[in-house]
Design a protein around this motif. Structure first.
Motif, PDB file in Angstrom:
ATOM      1  N   ALA A 357       0.835  -1.208   0.000  1.00 55.62           N
ATOM      2  CA  ALA A 357       0.000   0.000   0.000  1.00 55.62           C
ATOM      3  C   ALA A 357       0.866   1.252   0.000  1.00 55.62           C
ATOM      4  CB  ALA A 357      -0.937  -0.001   1.205  1.00 55.62           C
ATOM      5  N   ALA A 358       1.976   1.204   0.746  1.00 52.50           N
ATOM      6  CA  ALA A 358       2.861   2.367   0.820  1.00 52.50           C
ATOM      7  C   ALA A 358       3.437   2.728  -0.543  1.00 52.50           C
ATOM      8  CB  ALA A 358       4.001   2.088   1.807  1.00 52.50           C
ATOM      9  N   ILE A 359       3.551   1.742  -1.428  1.00 52.48           N
ATOM     10  CA  ILE A 359       4.109   1.980  -2.759  1.00 52.48           C
ATOM     11  C   ILE A 359       3.017   2.198  -3.800  1.00 52.48           C
ATOM     12  CG2 ILE A 359       5.595   1.027  -4.553  1.00 52.48           C
ATOM     13  CD1 ILE A 359       6.883  -0.724  -2.396  1.00 52.48           C
ATOM     14  N   PHE A 360       1.983   1.347  -3.768  1.00 57.90           N
ATOM     15  CA  PHE A 360       0.999   1.329  -4.837  1.00 57.90           C
ATOM     16  C   PHE A 360      -0.008   2.475  -4.769  1.00 57.90           C
ATOM     17  CE2 PHE A 360       1.262  -3.518  -5.821  1.00 57.90           C
ATOM     18  CZ  PHE A 360       2.574  -3.327  -6.208  1.00 57.90           C
ATOM     19  N   VAL A 361      -0.390   2.895  -3.559  1.00 58.40           N
ATOM     20  CA  VAL A 361      -1.410   3.949  -3.453  1.00 58.40           C
ATOM     21  C   VAL A 361      -0.911   5.267  -4.059  1.00 58.40           C
ATOM     22  CG1 VAL A 361      -2.736   5.384  -1.861  1.00 58.40           C
ATOM     23  CG2 VAL A 361      -2.649   2.910  -1.525  1.00 58.40           C
ATOM     24  N   PRO A 362       0.278   5.745  -3.673  1.00 59.16           N
ATOM     25  CA  PRO A 362       0.757   6.979  -4.325  1.00 59.16           C
ATOM     26  C   PRO A 362       0.909   6.825  -5.834  1.00 59.16           C
ATOM     27  CG  PRO A 362       2.023   6.523  -2.343  1.00 59.16           C
ATOM     28  CD  PRO A 362       1.201   5.303  -2.617  1.00 59.16           C
ATOM     29  N   LEU A 363       1.364   5.651  -6.281  1.00 63.81           N
ATOM     30  CA  LEU A 363       1.523   5.418  -7.709  1.00 63.81           C
ATOM     31  C   LEU A 363       0.162   5.423  -8.414  1.00 63.81           C
ATOM     32  CD1 LEU A 363       3.243   4.779 -10.151  1.00 63.81           C
ATOM     33  CD2 LEU A 363       3.229   2.370  -9.479  1.00 63.81           C
ATOM     34  N   ALA A 364      -0.831   4.803  -7.781  1.00 65.97           N
ATOM     35  CA  ALA A 364      -2.176   4.771  -8.360  1.00 65.97           C
ATOM     36  C   ALA A 364      -2.751   6.183  -8.469  1.00 65.97           C
ATOM     37  CB  ALA A 364      -3.091   3.887  -7.519  1.00 65.97           C
ATOM     38  N   LEU A 365      -2.515   7.002  -7.449  1.00 69.62           N
ATOM     39  CA  LEU A 365      -2.986   8.385  -7.490  1.00 69.62           C
ATOM     40  C   LEU A 365      -2.287   9.162  -8.601  1.00 69.62           C
ATOM     41  CD1 LEU A 365      -3.133   9.174  -3.656  1.00 69.62           C
ATOM     42  CD2 LEU A 365      -5.066   8.773  -5.192  1.00 69.62           C
ATOM     43  N   GLU A 366      -0.988   8.910  -8.752  1.00 72.50           N
ATOM     44  CA  GLU A 366      -0.223   9.590  -9.795  1.00 72.50           C
ATOM     45  C   GLU A 366      -0.698   9.190 -11.193  1.00 72.50           C
ATOM     46  OE1 GLU A 366       2.705  12.361 -10.861  1.00 72.50           O
ATOM     47  OE2 GLU A 366       2.010  11.802  -8.857  1.00 72.50           O
ATOM     48  N   LEU A 367      -1.096   7.917 -11.332  1.00 77.76           N
ATOM     49  CA  LEU A 367      -1.562   7.422 -12.627  1.00 77.76           C
ATOM     50  C   LEU A 367      -3.015   7.784 -12.910  1.00 77.76           C
ATOM     51  CD1 LEU A 367       0.035   3.849 -12.567  1.00 77.76           C
ATOM     52  CD2 LEU A 367       0.747   5.780 -13.984  1.00 77.76           C
ATOM     53  N   GLY A 368      -3.714   8.281 -11.896  1.00 82.87           N
ATOM     54  CA  GLY A 368      -5.090   8.706 -12.088  1.00 82.87           C
ATOM     55  C   GLY A 368      -6.130   7.619 -11.899  1.00 82.87           C
ATOM     56  N   LEU A 369      -5.800   6.544 -11.161  1.00 81.96           N
ATOM     57  CA  LEU A 369      -6.775   5.483 -10.904  1.00 81.96           C
ATOM     58  C   LEU A 369      -7.856   5.993  -9.962  1.00 81.96           C
ATOM     59  CD1 LEU A 369      -4.464   3.720 -12.124  1.00 81.96           C
ATOM     60  CD2 LEU A 369      -5.086   1.968 -10.457  1.00 81.96           C
ATOM     61  N   SER A 370      -9.090   5.544 -10.174  1.00 86.28           N
ATOM     62  CA  SER A 370     -10.190   5.922  -9.298  1.00 86.28           C
ATOM     63  C   SER A 370     -10.018   5.228  -7.942  1.00 86.28           C
ATOM     64  CB  SER A 370     -11.521   5.499  -9.915  1.00 86.28           C
ATOM     65  OG  SER A 370     -11.640   4.077  -9.927  1.00 86.28           O
ATOM     66  N   PRO A 371     -10.697   5.724  -6.897  1.00 87.88           N
ATOM     67  CA  PRO A 371     -10.604   5.056  -5.591  1.00 87.88           C
ATOM     68  C   PRO A 371     -11.007   3.584  -5.643  1.00 87.88           C
ATOM     69  CG  PRO A 371     -11.553   7.232  -5.322  1.00 87.88           C
ATOM     70  CD  PRO A 371     -11.436   7.000  -6.800  1.00 87.88           C
ATOM     71  N   LEU A 372     -12.097   3.252  -6.370  1.00 87.44           N
ATOM     72  CA  LEU A 372     -12.523   1.854  -6.467  1.00 87.44           C
ATOM     73  C   LEU A 372     -11.478   1.013  -7.186  1.00 87.44           C
ATOM     74  CD1 LEU A 372     -16.350   2.008  -7.267  1.00 87.44           C
ATOM     75  CD2 LEU A 372     -15.257   1.255  -5.151  1.00 87.44           C
ATOM     76  N   ALA A 373     -10.885   1.548  -8.241  1.00 85.98           N
ATOM     77  CA  ALA A 373      -9.838   0.818  -8.955  1.00 85.98           C
ATOM     78  C   ALA A 373      -8.618   0.611  -8.065  1.00 85.98           C
ATOM     79  CB  ALA A 373      -9.447   1.570 -10.225  1.00 85.98           C
ATOM     80  N   THR A 374      -8.301   1.609  -7.250  1.00 87.20           N
ATOM     81  CA  THR A 374      -7.158   1.488  -6.333  1.00 87.20           C
ATOM     82  C   THR A 374      -7.430   0.441  -5.271  1.00 87.20           C
ATOM     83  OG1 THR A 374      -6.681   3.840  -6.697  1.00 87.20           O
ATOM     84  CG2 THR A 374      -5.596   2.767  -4.840  1.00 87.20           C
ATOM     85  N   ILE A 375      -8.664   0.397  -4.771  1.00 88.95           N
ATOM     86  CA  ILE A 375      -9.039  -0.641  -3.799  1.00 88.95           C
ATOM     87  C   ILE A 375      -8.863  -2.020  -4.410  1.00 88.95           C
ATOM     88  CG2 ILE A 375     -10.952  -1.658  -2.495  1.00 88.95           C
ATOM     89  CD1 ILE A 375     -12.073   1.203  -2.204  1.00 88.95           C
ATOM     90  N   ALA A 376      -9.375  -2.178  -5.645  1.00 89.23           N
ATOM     91  CA  ALA A 376      -9.252  -3.466  -6.334  1.00 89.23           C
ATOM     92  C   ALA A 376      -7.791  -3.835  -6.542  1.00 89.23           C
ATOM     93  CB  ALA A 376      -9.985  -3.424  -7.672  1.00 89.23           C
ATOM     94  N   LEU A 377      -6.961  -2.841  -6.842  1.00 89.41           N
ATOM     95  CA  LEU A 377      -5.525  -3.081  -7.033  1.00 89.41           C
ATOM     96  C   LEU A 377      -4.870  -3.574  -5.746  1.00 89.41           C
ATOM     97  CD1 LEU A 377      -2.811  -2.825  -8.550  1.00 89.41           C
ATOM     98  CD2 LEU A 377      -2.767  -0.423  -7.847  1.00 89.41           C
ATOM     99  N   ILE A 378      -5.100  -2.862  -4.644  1.00 93.63           N
ATOM    100  CA  ILE A 378      -4.474  -3.227  -3.368  1.00 93.63           C
ATOM    101  C   ILE A 378      -5.017  -4.561  -2.860  1.00 93.63           C
ATOM    102  CG2 ILE A 378      -4.080  -2.527  -0.984  1.00 93.63           C
ATOM    103  CD1 ILE A 378      -2.667  -0.793  -3.069  1.00 93.63           C
ATOM    104  N   GLY A 379      -6.338  -4.727  -2.909  1.00 94.03           N
ATOM    105  CA  GLY A 379      -6.949  -5.959  -2.403  1.00 94.03           C
ATOM    106  C   GLY A 379      -6.538  -7.180  -3.191  1.00 94.03           C
ATOM    107  N   THR A 380      -6.445  -7.046  -4.522  1.00 96.60           N
ATOM    108  CA  THR A 380      -6.064  -8.177  -5.364  1.00 96.60           C
ATOM    109  C   THR A 380      -4.576  -8.463  -5.250  1.00 96.60           C
ATOM    110  OG1 THR A 380      -7.802  -7.585  -6.938  1.00 96.60           O
ATOM    111  CG2 THR A 380      -6.106  -9.100  -7.705  1.00 96.60           C
ATOM    112  N   ALA A 381      -3.740  -7.417  -5.276  1.00 99.73           N
ATOM    113  CA  ALA A 381      -2.296  -7.604  -5.162  1.00 99.73           C
ATOM    114  C   ALA A 381      -1.928  -8.240  -3.830  1.00 99.73           C
ATOM    115  CB  ALA A 381      -1.583  -6.263  -5.323  1.00 99.73           C
ATOM    116  N   GLY A 382      -2.690  -7.918  -2.779  1.00 97.79           N
ATOM    117  CA  GLY A 382      -2.416  -8.525  -1.478  1.00 97.79           C
ATOM    118  C   GLY A 382      -2.793  -9.991  -1.432  1.00 97.79           C
ATOM    119  N   ALA A 383      -3.927 -10.333  -2.046  1.00 96.63           N
ATOM    120  CA  ALA A 383      -4.390 -11.727  -2.016  1.00 96.63           C
ATOM    121  C   ALA A 383      -3.595 -12.623  -2.958  1.00 96.63           C
ATOM    122  CB  ALA A 383      -5.876 -11.787  -2.383  1.00 96.63           C
ATOM    123  N   LEU A 384      -3.046 -12.058  -4.027  1.00 98.74           N
ATOM    124  CA  LEU A 384      -2.252 -12.842  -4.970  1.00 98.74           C
ATOM    125  C   LEU A 384      -1.065 -13.484  -4.265  1.00 98.74           C
ATOM    126  CD1 LEU A 384      -2.153 -10.664  -8.213  1.00 98.74           C
ATOM    127  CD2 LEU A 384      -2.574 -13.125  -8.129  1.00 98.74           C
ATOM    128  N   GLY A 385      -0.891 -14.771  -4.471  1.00 99.39           N
ATOM    129  CA  GLY A 385       0.241 -15.463  -3.872  1.00 99.39           C
ATOM    130  C   GLY A 385      -0.104 -16.203  -2.601  1.00 99.39           C
TER     131      GLY A 385
END
Length: 438
Positions: A357-385
């Protein structure tokens, strides 16, 4: 070189080399802090300052472990096993055997799901339920790789999507860490954002049934199982149900797994379903069972605090944004793959969230991802593996139950099948869900 990448790299390499995850996190944090130019004292201060953020989660795990062991001693699991054995031992034609298989699959799937949300006992049910029915599974020639996949699905998908039990913990971690990283969200948005990634897990379960549907023979050896008790007192059943309901409703009403687990334990104490002379030993045993996960969570929060203190997150975000600014879809895919390797390395989705989250959230904001898309990114990236990691509870638990007779290999019969069936679909569905929510 960027201190964040070095810290994560050291932690990941040490974890893959089977160094204790807690030690890997501590060493990764120190290497990252020193690389960024922080003094030893400043690195220690940042690390210890971040530990408190994981204390509530660690206590939740400890109390849930104690609650799980207490439930297992009431005799309820024994009644369930006896009922299964009576059903599947009946002689019959192939149609009856097919029905028996279906009922076993459904039971294991429901128990795995309930263990995360409705009856939050985590993997404690596996050694209670699986070994006694292995002989029946052998008789039916069920491929144990399918059972491992069924259990992994039930241990992972519910916390991704359902905001109860361990799902409440996971989603609270997601919300807290995203807010700490610069994006405040509502907890109610997380299930909506995780619908499509969760469908990826459903697709993976279907794939598992296709891949491992053929009969597989096992030696019908002696499987040691504790003697089952079918003479459980009716009052114990009633009081245990009350305890489970109390834990569920208190957790939902207070948004606290600590309060929920404590209320369930209290009901077992007061009603006598949990014997006073055994209570202290059982609770300590349960807390010990979950202590490692708690230490990983606390250490991961210290790790994340050091990463933030280095100040290198901003430079990593800026460089990454410049690199992927013209291809957001590729950026999302790479971030998901990073989440996959981090979780496989440390073996805990819950502990992965503070790191990514410390890395991906600022990057997602910089790339212009919506809050819901950012949630999906963090939640999925965390569960992967989580599926496929040799150090994950979602693989260690199934192996512990399926390998009591030495015929189920942890890597090739649990980790590899669950990796193939779940991580690949989760990347595809997760990527599509994030892009859809852009």
């Amino acid at each position: 070189m960027n201190a964040v990448l070095i810290a994560v790299g050291v932690m990941l390499v040490l974890s893959l080399l089977r160094i204790n995850v807690v030690i890997s996190l501590v060493m990764g944090a120190f290497v990252g802090g020193l690389t960024a130019g922080l003094s030893v004292s400043n690195t220690i201060e940042a690390f210890t300052g971040g530990l408190g953020a994981g204390a509530a989660i660690a206590l939740s795990y400890g109390l849930l472990g104690g609650f799980a062991v207490a439930i297992s001693k009431t005799g309820i699991p024994d009644l369930l096993i006896v009922a299964i054995l009576k059903l599947v031992k009946r002689e019959g034609d192939s149609q009856r055997k097919g029905l028996a298989k279906g009922l076993i699959f459904l039971l294991l799937l429901m128990m795995a799901i309930f263990s995360q949300n409705l009856i939050p006992i985590h993997i404690a049910f596996i050694p209670l339920l699986v070994p006694p029915i292995l002989k029946i599974l052998n008789m039916l020639q069920v491929d144990r790789r399918l059972i491992a996949c069924i259990l992994a699905f039930g241990l992972i998908t519910p916390y991704m999507f359902l905001p109860y039990g361990f799902g409440a913990i996971y989603q609270q971690i997601v919300a807290t860490q995203m807010e700490l990283s610069g994006l405040k969200i509502s907890l109610s948005d997380i299930p909506r954002a995780m619908v499509i990634p969760a469908l990826g897990m459903v697709f993976g379960l279907v794939v598992a049934f296709v891949l491992y549907r053929k009969p597989r023979s096992y030696q019908q050896g002696d499987i040691e199982v504790e003697e089952l008790k079918a003479d459980v007192r009716i009052s114990n059943i009633i009081f245990t149900v009350f305890a489970l309901l109390a834990a569920l409703f208190v957790q939902v009403g207070t948004d606290s797994m600590i309060a929920g687990a404590l209320s369930g334990i209290t009901v077992l104490y007061v009603t006598g379903a949990l014997k006073w002379q055994e209570a202290d030993h059982l609770l300590i045993e349960g807390m010990r069972m979950m202590a490692f996960v708690g230490f990983v969570m606390i250490s991961a929060n210290g790790f994340a605090a050091v990463i933030t203190a280095t100040g290198h997150v901003e430079s990593l975000v800026a460089k990454s944004a410049d690199l992927f600014s013209d291809n957001i879809s590729l950026a999302v895919l790479i971030m998901l793959i990073i989440g996959l390797f981090v979780t496989i390395g440390i073996g805990s989705s819950f502990a992965t969230i503070p790191i990514i989250a410390a890395i991906f959230v600022p990057l997602a904001l910089e790339l212009g991802l919506s809050p819901l898309a950012t949630i999906a990114l963090i939640g999925t990236a965390g569960a992967l593996g989580d599926a496929g990691s040799p150090a994950s509870d979602s693989t260690l638990g199934p192996t512990a139950g399926l390998n009591v007779d030495g015929q189920h290999n942890h890597i090739w019969d649990t980790c590899v099948p669950t990796f193939l069936c779940y991580n690949i679909p989760l990347i595809v569905f997760g990527w599509f869900g994030i892009v859809f929510l852009l």
